[in-house]
Design a protein around this motif. Structure first.
Motif, PDB file in Angstrom:
ATOM      1  N   ASP A  11       0.681  -1.189   0.281  1.00  0.00           N
ATOM      2  CA  ASP A  11      -0.071  -0.124  -0.002  1.00  0.00           C
ATOM      3  C   ASP A  11       0.783   1.260   0.002  1.00  0.00           C
ATOM      4  N   ARG A  70     -15.971  -4.576  -3.099  1.00  0.00           N
ATOM      5  CA  ARG A  70     -14.527  -4.262  -2.111  1.00  0.00           C
ATOM      6  C   ARG A  70     -15.236  -3.464  -0.767  1.00  0.00           C
ATOM      7  N   ARG A  89      -3.489  -4.239  -9.482  1.00  0.00           N
ATOM      8  CA  ARG A  89      -2.976  -5.367  -8.362  1.00  0.00           C
ATOM      9  C   ARG A  89      -4.041  -6.498  -9.503  1.00  0.00           C
ATOM     10  N   SER A 148      -3.234 -11.467  -3.977  1.00  0.00           N
ATOM     11  CA  SER A 148      -3.223 -12.408  -3.332  1.00  0.00           C
ATOM     12  C   SER A 148      -3.185 -13.631  -2.623  1.00  0.00           C
ATOM     13  N   GLN A 202      -3.559 -12.971   0.998  1.00  0.00           N
ATOM     14  CA  GLN A 202      -4.075 -13.416   1.594  1.00  0.00           C
ATOM     15  C   GLN A 202      -3.336 -14.676   1.787  1.00  0.00           C
TER      16      GLN A 202
HETATM   17  C1  LIG Z   1      -6.063  -7.344  -4.736  1.00  0.00           C
HETATM   18  C2  LIG Z   1      -6.396  -7.499  -4.028  1.00  0.00           C
HETATM   19  C3  LIG Z   1      -6.292  -6.284  -2.870  1.00  0.00           C
HETATM   20  N1  LIG Z   1      -5.524  -6.818  -1.372  1.00  0.00           N
HETATM   21  C4  LIG Z   1      -5.814  -5.879  -0.690  1.00  0.00           C
HETATM   22  C5  LIG Z   1      -4.610  -5.371  -0.530  1.00  0.00           C
HETATM   23  C6  LIG Z   1      -5.100  -3.500  -0.656  1.00  0.00           C
HETATM   24  O1  LIG Z   1      -4.153  -3.210   0.868  1.00  0.00           O
HETATM   25  C7  LIG Z   1      -5.747  -3.622  -0.479  1.00  0.00           C
HETATM   26  C8  LIG Z   1      -7.088  -2.573  -1.263  1.00  0.00           C
HETATM   27  O2  LIG Z   1      -5.820  -2.564  -2.412  1.00  0.00           O
HETATM   28  P1  LIG Z   1      -5.461  -1.318  -3.162  1.00  0.00           P
HETATM   29  O3  LIG Z   1      -6.790   0.023  -3.441  1.00  0.00           O
HETATM   30  O4  LIG Z   1      -4.282  -1.120  -3.681  1.00  0.00           O
HETATM   31  O5  LIG Z   1      -4.890  -0.580  -1.844  1.00  0.00           O
HETATM   32  P2  LIG Z   1      -3.569   0.781  -1.809  1.00  0.00           P
HETATM   33  O6  LIG Z   1      -3.705   1.963  -3.332  1.00  0.00           O
HETATM   34  O7  LIG Z   1      -3.933   1.455  -0.707  1.00  0.00           O
HETATM   35  O8  LIG Z   1      -2.572  -0.002  -2.230  1.00  0.00           O
HETATM   36  O9  LIG Z   1      -6.421  -4.855  -0.621  1.00  0.00           O
HETATM   37  C9  LIG Z   1      -5.302  -8.226  -0.423  1.00  0.00           C
HETATM   38  O10 LIG Z   1      -5.365  -8.031   0.446  1.00  0.00           O
HETATM   39  N2  LIG Z   1      -5.638  -9.269  -2.288  1.00  0.00           N
HETATM   40  C10 LIG Z   1      -6.149  -8.533  -3.026  1.00  0.00           C
HETATM   41  O11 LIG Z   1      -6.369 -10.159  -3.959  1.00  0.00           O
END
Ligand SMILES: Cc1cn([C@H]2C[C@H](O)[C@@H](COP(=O)(O)OP(=O)(O)O)O2)c(=O)[nH]c1=O
Ligand SMILES: Nc1ncnc2c1ncn2[C@@H]1O[C@H](COP(=O)(O)OP(=O)(O)O)[C@@H](O)[C@H]1O
Length: 253
Positions: free
Chosen positions: A25, A63, A107, A112, A116
């Motif tokens: 992030d 989301r 992303r 993931s 995860q």
């Molecule tokens: C796509 C994806 C995102 N995430 C998480 C990472 C981010 O903390 C959050 C939201 O992503 P994101 O909007 O890209 O946050 P940032 O702009 O702050 O990087 O979701 C997962 O845990 N698993 C996933 O598969």
């Protein structure tokens, strides 16, 4: 899973180019996606800029649930990201690639595996297989890793942290390690950049890496996709706010 179908091997359709941006992030993903989107659109290419989670109308509901909803156990969380991804790929990414567009996603599946699989401890292989099943094995042609000390990335962010941003130092160190290990294991797909560098330096490195994949630039006046509803309308004023709701799968932020 013994083989992963590349982005252009399904349906025999005209092949686009699929590029994902990964990292912690605040590492600068949305900034780089926007810069690259502008660059490619200026070259006359059809560019679809999108993100996970939340690249589709259903995805935006998922989301909200996964980042700002009630507490979730790790498997529920993993399944919600996978559901977002399955719908995103089926309804937006594959149709765009079939048209020959360049798809830039902020992303994808590797998030993931890192968050995860490693961060939550579910296991990289299981989480990867879940996403491969969800997407009929769609992997990006290129994945750009913006690698950054998580403390530096989180300090760049403003606003209230979401559930993942609040997950703690050890969690974010595990996700960073997972991204780096994955990149090292598949250097043909990954471009690893030190994200402390200025944004314009990073953008130039990304352009250099992609140039060989992009083919000839359309002739002036050719029916390029710049009028398409899915042409990138990115702006460089990056915002991390969740309130913005990109239309038709575009992400203008
Ligand atoms: C796509 C994806 C995102 N995430 C998480 C990472 C981010 O903390 C959050 C939201 O992503 P994101 O909007 O890209 O946050 P940032 O702009 O702050 O990087 O979701 C997962 O845990 N698993 C996933 O598969
Ligand atoms: N290379 C960089 N160096 C310093 N700050 C950056 C850089 N790239 C982006 N930023 C700033 O850091 C913050 C987070 O960037 P952003 O692109 O939203 O990251 P992400 O999408 O990875 O969360 C924004 O304020 C952005 O302007």
């Amino acid at each position: 899973m013994t083989h992963h179908r590349p982005a252009d091997a399904r349906d025999g359709a005209p092949a686009g180019v699929f590029v994902s941006f990964e990292g912690g992030d605040g590492a600068g993903k949305s900034t780089q996606v926007a810069l690259l989107g502008h660059h490619l659109a200026a070259l006359g290419r059809e560019v679809v800029v999108t993100r996970e989670p939340g690249g589709t109308p259903l995805g935006r509901e998922l989301r909200q649930a996964v980042l700002h909803g009630e507490d979730l156990d790790p498997r529920t969380e993993a399944l919600l990201y996978a559901a977002d991804r399955a719908h995103h790929v089926a309804s937006l990414v594959r149709p765009a690639l079939a048209r020959g567009a360049i798809v830039l996603t902020d992303r994808y599946l590797d998030s993931s595996v890192a968050y995860q699989g490693s961060g939550r401890g579910l296991g990289a292989a299981e989480v990867e297989n879940l996403s491969l099943w969800a997407t009929y094995d769609l992997l990006p042609h290129v994945t750009v890793l913006l690698d950054l000390d998580p403390a530096v990335g989180l300090a760049r962010l403003t606003g209230d942290p979401d559930r993942l941003e609040s997950a703690g130092d050890a969690f974010h160190r595990r996700t960073r390690r997972a991204f780096l290990d994955r990149a090292a294991a598949d250097p043909g797909r990954w471009l690893v950049l030190d994200a402390v560098q200025p944004a314009d330096v990073l953008a130039a490195a990304v352009r250099d890496r992609l140039a060989p994949l992009l083919g000839p630039v359309p002739a002036p006046g050719a029916a390029s996709a710049t009028t398409s509803a899915t042409t990138a309308a990115t702006t460089s004023g990056a915002s991390t706010g969740d309130a913005e709701t990109p239309v038709g799968g575009r992400l203008g932020r």
